[in-house]
Write a protein that holds these residues in place. Structure first.
Motif, mmCIF file in Angstrom:
data_model
loop_
_atom_site.group_PDB
_atom_site.id
_atom_site.type_symbol
_atom_site.label_atom_id
_atom_site.label_comp_id
_atom_site.label_asym_id
_atom_site.label_seq_id
_atom_site.Cartn_x
_atom_site.Cartn_y
_atom_site.Cartn_z
ATOM 1 N N GLY A 360 0.778 -1.222 0.000
ATOM 2 C CA GLY A 360 0.000 0.000 0.000
ATOM 3 C C GLY A 360 0.812 1.275 0.000
ATOM 4 N N LEU A 361 2.111 1.187 -0.209
ATOM 5 C CA LEU A 361 2.954 2.382 -0.228
ATOM 6 C C LEU A 361 2.922 3.020 -1.609
ATOM 7 C CD1 LEU A 361 4.869 3.844 1.775
ATOM 8 C CD2 LEU A 361 6.752 2.638 0.689
ATOM 9 N N LYS A 362 3.037 4.347 -1.649
ATOM 10 C CA LYS A 362 3.066 5.097 -2.908
ATOM 11 C C LYS A 362 4.469 5.621 -3.154
ATOM 12 C CE LYS A 362 -1.768 6.538 -2.570
ATOM 13 N NZ LYS A 362 -2.707 7.676 -2.515
ATOM 14 N N ILE A 363 4.981 5.387 -4.353
ATOM 15 C CA ILE A 363 6.327 5.799 -4.733
ATOM 16 C C ILE A 363 6.221 7.014 -5.644
ATOM 17 C CG2 ILE A 363 8.483 5.106 -5.837
ATOM 18 C CD1 ILE A 363 7.822 2.241 -5.215
ATOM 19 N N ASN A 364 7.019 8.043 -5.337
ATOM 20 C CA ASN A 364 6.996 9.261 -6.134
ATOM 21 C C ASN A 364 8.323 9.564 -6.818
ATOM 22 O OD1 ASN A 364 4.303 9.885 -5.316
ATOM 23 N ND2 ASN A 364 5.095 10.666 -3.376
ATOM 24 N N GLU A 365 9.382 8.838 -6.501
ATOM 25 C CA GLU A 365 10.693 9.179 -7.037
ATOM 26 C C GLU A 365 10.984 8.405 -8.326
ATOM 27 O OE1 GLU A 365 14.040 8.025 -4.749
ATOM 28 O OE2 GLU A 365 13.031 6.363 -3.774
ATOM 29 N N PRO A 366 11.715 9.015 -9.274
ATOM 30 C CA PRO A 366 12.039 8.333 -10.534
ATOM 31 C C PRO A 366 13.062 7.221 -10.381
ATOM 32 C CG PRO A 366 13.076 10.496 -10.449
ATOM 33 C CD PRO A 366 12.178 10.412 -9.257
ATOM 34 N N ALA A 367 13.664 7.068 -9.209
ATOM 35 C CA ALA A 367 14.643 5.999 -9.009
ATOM 36 C C ALA A 367 14.023 4.615 -9.119
ATOM 37 C CB ALA A 367 15.317 6.161 -7.640
ATOM 38 N N ALA A 368 12.695 4.522 -9.119
ATOM 39 C CA ALA A 368 12.026 3.230 -9.227
ATOM 40 C C ALA A 368 11.903 2.751 -10.666
ATOM 41 C CB ALA A 368 10.646 3.303 -8.591
ATOM 42 N N ASP A 369 12.395 3.528 -11.632
ATOM 43 C CA ASP A 369 12.246 3.143 -13.042
ATOM 44 C C ASP A 369 12.861 1.779 -13.323
ATOM 45 O OD1 ASP A 369 11.009 5.530 -13.391
ATOM 46 O OD2 ASP A 369 12.656 6.510 -14.459
ATOM 47 N N CYS A 370 14.082 1.560 -12.847
ATOM 48 C CA CYS A 370 14.768 0.299 -13.131
ATOM 49 C C CYS A 370 14.073 -0.887 -12.474
ATOM 50 C CB CYS A 370 16.223 0.383 -12.670
ATOM 51 S SG CYS A 370 17.294 1.327 -13.773
ATOM 52 N N ALA A 371 13.573 -0.698 -11.263
ATOM 53 C CA ALA A 371 12.859 -1.789 -10.593
ATOM 54 C C ALA A 371 11.580 -2.142 -11.341
ATOM 55 C CB ALA A 371 12.552 -1.390 -9.145
ATOM 56 N N VAL A 372 10.877 -1.142 -11.839
ATOM 57 C CA VAL A 372 9.671 -1.405 -12.628
ATOM 58 C C VAL A 372 10.027 -2.107 -13.928
ATOM 59 C CG1 VAL A 372 7.793 -0.282 -13.881
ATOM 60 C CG2 VAL A 372 8.390 0.491 -11.579
ATOM 61 N N ALA A 373 11.081 -1.642 -14.595
ATOM 62 C CA ALA A 373 11.498 -2.289 -15.841
ATOM 63 C C ALA A 373 11.910 -3.736 -15.609
ATOM 64 C CB ALA A 373 12.649 -1.504 -16.471
ATOM 65 N N MET A 374 12.633 -4.003 -14.514
ATOM 66 C CA MET A 374 13.031 -5.373 -14.204
ATOM 67 C C MET A 374 11.815 -6.254 -13.940
ATOM 68 S SD MET A 374 15.492 -7.597 -13.659
ATOM 69 C CE MET A 374 17.059 -6.924 -13.104
ATOM 70 N N ALA A 375 10.818 -5.733 -13.220
ATOM 71 C CA ALA A 375 9.613 -6.511 -12.961
ATOM 72 C C ALA A 375 8.845 -6.787 -14.249
ATOM 73 C CB ALA A 375 8.737 -5.768 -11.954
ATOM 74 N N PHE A 392 17.712 -0.241 -8.359
ATOM 75 C CA PHE A 392 17.264 1.149 -8.372
ATOM 76 C C PHE A 392 18.019 1.899 -9.454
ATOM 77 C CE2 PHE A 392 20.668 1.029 -5.191
ATOM 78 C CZ PHE A 392 21.478 2.076 -5.576
ATOM 79 N N GLY A 393 17.422 2.944 -9.985
ATOM 80 C CA GLY A 393 18.019 3.754 -11.043
ATOM 81 C C GLY A 393 16.950 4.421 -11.875
ATOM 82 N N GLU A 394 17.281 5.551 -12.444
ATOM 83 C CA GLU A 394 16.360 6.304 -13.301
ATOM 84 C C GLU A 394 16.659 6.000 -14.762
ATOM 85 O OE1 GLU A 394 15.138 10.951 -14.339
ATOM 86 O OE2 GLU A 394 16.580 10.497 -12.747
ATOM 87 N N ILE A 395 15.625 5.881 -15.568
ATOM 88 C CA ILE A 395 15.752 5.530 -16.982
ATOM 89 C C ILE A 395 15.503 6.779 -17.825
ATOM 90 C CG2 ILE A 395 14.809 4.154 -18.867
ATOM 91 C CD1 ILE A 395 14.108 2.016 -16.867
ATOM 92 N N ALA A 405 20.129 9.948 -6.150
ATOM 93 C CA ALA A 405 20.699 10.472 -4.915
ATOM 94 C C ALA A 405 20.676 9.422 -3.814
ATOM 95 C CB ALA A 405 19.930 11.719 -4.473
ATOM 96 N N GLN A 406 21.622 9.560 -2.870
ATOM 97 C CA GLN A 406 21.684 8.762 -1.644
ATOM 98 C C GLN A 406 21.768 7.263 -1.942
ATOM 99 O OE1 GLN A 406 18.032 10.551 -0.143
ATOM 100 N NE2 GLN A 406 19.186 11.541 1.500
ATOM 101 N N ALA A 407 22.626 6.915 -2.892
ATOM 102 C CA ALA A 407 22.778 5.504 -3.256
ATOM 103 C C ALA A 407 23.393 4.697 -2.112
ATOM 104 C CB ALA A 407 23.643 5.380 -4.515
ATOM 105 N N GLU A 408 24.322 5.287 -1.366
ATOM 106 C CA GLU A 408 24.971 4.549 -0.285
ATOM 107 C C GLU A 408 23.984 4.155 0.800
ATOM 108 O OE1 GLU A 408 28.391 6.565 1.172
ATOM 109 O OE2 GLU A 408 29.127 7.103 -0.818
#
Length: 489
Positions: A360-375, A392-395, A405-408
Motif C-alpha cells: 500500500g505504499l506510494k512511490i513518487n521518485e524516478p529511481a524506481a524506473d529500473c525496478a519497474v522495468a526489471m519486474a 534502483f536507477g532512473e531511466i 541520490a543517496q545511493a549509499e
C-alpha cells in the motif's frame, strides 16, 4: 453602513465570481460554486497610523526553540524531532483512516512525558462521550487530556485566549468550525480560511501548539482553500489503503524539519503501533522464485525503505490493452514501456500490464524506473528475479540509466536485510575542473553486498537473461533483445 455583495466562491480552489456557473473557470471543477455574502472592503487604509514593527539583524541572538518530543518515535521523525512551541500543524487524510486515533494517542503520550504537557482536545464531529469511548478502547483513559465538544469559534477562542492556555490544542476538525460573523455555512472556503486564521493567530500569540484535522477531497487533497496549507507551519498527510493494516504519515511541508519524511504505523485493535523497521515489514510476505517481482530500494525523506514491485503482463484480446497501476505514476509506466519497446525490442504493445507496489505504499521518485522495468521484463519472459537482488536507477528516453541520490544509504539498508547483489547505475567517469585527472567517486562498496553497475537498459535485460538462463525456458522476446545487444556501442 458597508454594503454587502454576493459572490460565488469555488469550494475546490477558492476562486470567486460575480455570477454562478456550472464549471469553475479557475480549476475546472463542476458544481463547486457556492453563494456567499461578503462585506465590502475599503480600497485603502484610513488615516489612522499603525504602531510600526520592530526590526532585528540576522546576527541578533535568538531564543532556543522549544521542541518537545511526544514519545511516539515515528510521529517525532515526521515532525522533525517533536512539536515546536507556537507552531500550527495540519493533518489530512481519508475518512476513517485514523486521524483522530493518531492525535488522541499523541495527546495521551504528551500527558505522560516529564514534565507533562497540558492538552486540550476539541471535537466538532463527535460528542465527548464518543471520544471517551475511543480512549477507553485504546487504553488511554488515564491520560490527563481535557475534552470538549464545540463548533463555535468565538467560544473556543474565549477558552484559549488566557494567560495560562493549554500547551497543545487539537481541533477535530477545521471544516466543522464556524465564525458567526460570516453568513456562509461551516466548511465553506470563507469559514475555513477565517477560522484557521483566528486559531493560528491565537496559537502564535499565546505560544501553544495547534493541531488541526482537515478533511480531504476525492482527489486526496485537503478540502478548502489552498491558502490553508500556506498558513500552517507543517502539513501532514495520513495515507493508507483500507485493505492494508499499514498507515503512512507523510510530511509534505515542514518549516521546522525535513519535508517528505514518512512515519509508518500499523493499525490494530489497540490503535496505531509504530513500525521501526518498515523495510522488513513490507518484505515480510514476499515469496521468492516468482516472475514479475523485484525489490526496489527507495528513499522516503531521510529514511531508506525497501519495497516489492510486482508486475503482471498478459496477452490482451482487446485492441487497446489495459494499463493498471497501484502506488506509482501511470505516466511514468507508459514511458518505461515505450523505452523497453523502442530501445530493447520487447513486444509489450499487445499485452495488458498491471503494476502494484506491495504493502500500500506510494512511490513518487524516478529511481524506481529500473525496478519497474526489471519486474516487467521478468513478467514478460517468465524469468524470476533472484531473491538476493535489489534494483534502483532512473531511466532516460534513450535507454540510459541515470544516477540517483543517496545511493549509499539504499545499499546500506539492503545489506542489513541480507541482500547480496544490487543493480545500480554506472558511475560516470568525469574529470574534475582542475584537470588533476581524478575520476568521479564510484558507488561506495558495502560489506557483503556486490554492486553490479549498469549503464543502459539493455544491460538490465541481458543480466536477467544470463542470470536465469539455466532456470528458465528460452523466451523469444528476451532472445531478440539479447541478440540486439551487440548493436549498442
Amino acid at each position: 453602513m458597508a454594503k454587502s455583495t454576493t459572490l460565488y466562491v469555488c469550494q475546490s480552489c477558492g476562486a470567486s465570481f460575480s455570477k454562478w456557473a456550472g464549471k469553475c473557470e479557475a480549476c475546472g471543477s463542476w458544481n463547486s460554486l457556492v453563494e456567499e455574502t461578503a462585506a465590502a472592503v475599503p480600497k485603502g487604509l484610513s488615516g489612522k497610523r499603525g504602531k510600526g514593527v520592530d526590526f532585528v539583524g540576522l546576527d541578533a541572538p535568538i531564543p532556543e526553540a522549544i521542541r518537545r518530543a511526544t514519545g511516539i518515535a515515528e510521529f517525532d521523525r515526521v515532525t522533525g524531532g517533536g512539536l515546536v512551541r507556537g507552531s500550527a500543524l495540519l493533518v489530512g487524510g481519508d475518512p476513517g483512516i485514523g486521524k483522530s486515533t493518531l492525535l488522541l494517542q499523541v495527546v495521551a503520550a504528551l500527558g505522560n512525558v516529564k514534565p507533562a504537557l497540558s492538552c486540550a482536545y476539541i471535537s466538532g464531529e463527535e460528542a465527548v462521550e464518543q471520544v471517551q469511548l475511543r480512549a477507553r478502547r485504546l487504553g488511554l483513559s488515564n491520560a490527563g487530556a481535557q475534552l470538549a465538544a464545540a463548533t463555535s469559534l468565538r467560544d473556543i477562542i474565549a477558552s484559549l485566549d488566557r494567560s495560562d492556555p493549554p500547551d497543545v490544542v487539537v481541533i477535530d476538525s477545521i471544516q466543522t468550525m464556524y465564525l458567526d460573523s460570516l453568513d456562509s455555512a461551516p466548511g465553506t472556503v470563507a469559514q475555513v480560511r477565517s477560522c484557521a486564521a483566528e486559531l493560528i493567530r491565537i496559537a502564535k500569540s499565546r505560544g501553544f501548539v495547534l493541531l488541526l484535522v482537515g478533511h480531504v477531497t476525492k482527489e486526496g487533497q485537503i478540502a478548502g482553500p489552498r491558502v490553508l496549507e500556506h498558513m500552517v507551519d507543517t502539513v501532514l498527510y495520513f495515507e493508507g489503503e483500507r485493505g492494508h493494516q499499514f498507515r503512512i504519515l507523510r510530511s509534505v511541508k515542514n518549516r521546522f524539519g525535513p519535508a517528505n519524511e514518512i512515519g509508518v504505523f500499523e493499525m490494530t485493535d489497540g490503535g496505531l503501533h509504530e513500525v521501526p523497521n518498515p523495510s522488513a515489514l513490507f518484505l515480510a510476505e514476499r515469496r521468492g522464485n516468482v516472475s514479475g517481482a523485484t525489490v526496489f530500494a527507495g528513499m522516503e525523506g531521510t529514511r531508506p525503505v525497501l519495497m516489492e514491485v510486482q508486475a503482471l503482463v498478459s496477452p490482451s484480446p482487446m485492441s487497446t490493452p489495459r494499463r493498471a497501476v497501484v502506488g506509482w505514476d501511470s505516466n511514468r509506466l507508459a514511458m518505461v514501456l515505450a523505452v523497453l519497446e523502442t530501445r530493447c525490442d520487447l513486444a509489450l504493445a499487445g499485452n495488458e500490464v498491471y503494476l502494484n507496489i506491495a504493502g500500500g505504499l506510494k512511490i513518487n521518485e524516478p529511481a524506481a524506473d529500473c525496478a519497474v522495468a526489471m519486474a516487467l521484463v521478468s513478467a514478460l519472459s517468465n524469468r524470476p528475479v533472484p531473491e538476493d537482488v535489489i534494483v534502483f536507477g532512473e531511466i532516460g528516453l534513450s535507454g540510459e540509466i541515470r544516477m540517483v541520490a543517496q545511493a549509499e544509504q539504499r545499499l546500506r539498508e539492503a545489506g542489513k536485510l541480507g541482500f547480496r547483489r544490487a543493480l545500480v547505475p554506472q558511475s560516470p567517469q568525469l574529470r574534475d575542473k582542475g584537470g588533476t585527472g581524478k575520476a568521479a567517486r564510484p558507488t561506495a562498496a558495502i560489506e557483503g553486498l556486490q554492486a553490479v553497475e549498469i549503464g543502459h537498459l539493455q544491460d538490465l535485460v541481458d543480466w536477467l537473461y544470463n542470470e536465469s538462463r539455466s532456470l528458465s525456458l528460452e523466451s523469444p522476446a528476451i532472445s531478440s533483445a539479447a541478440a540486439g545487444a551487440g548493436r549498442r556501442s
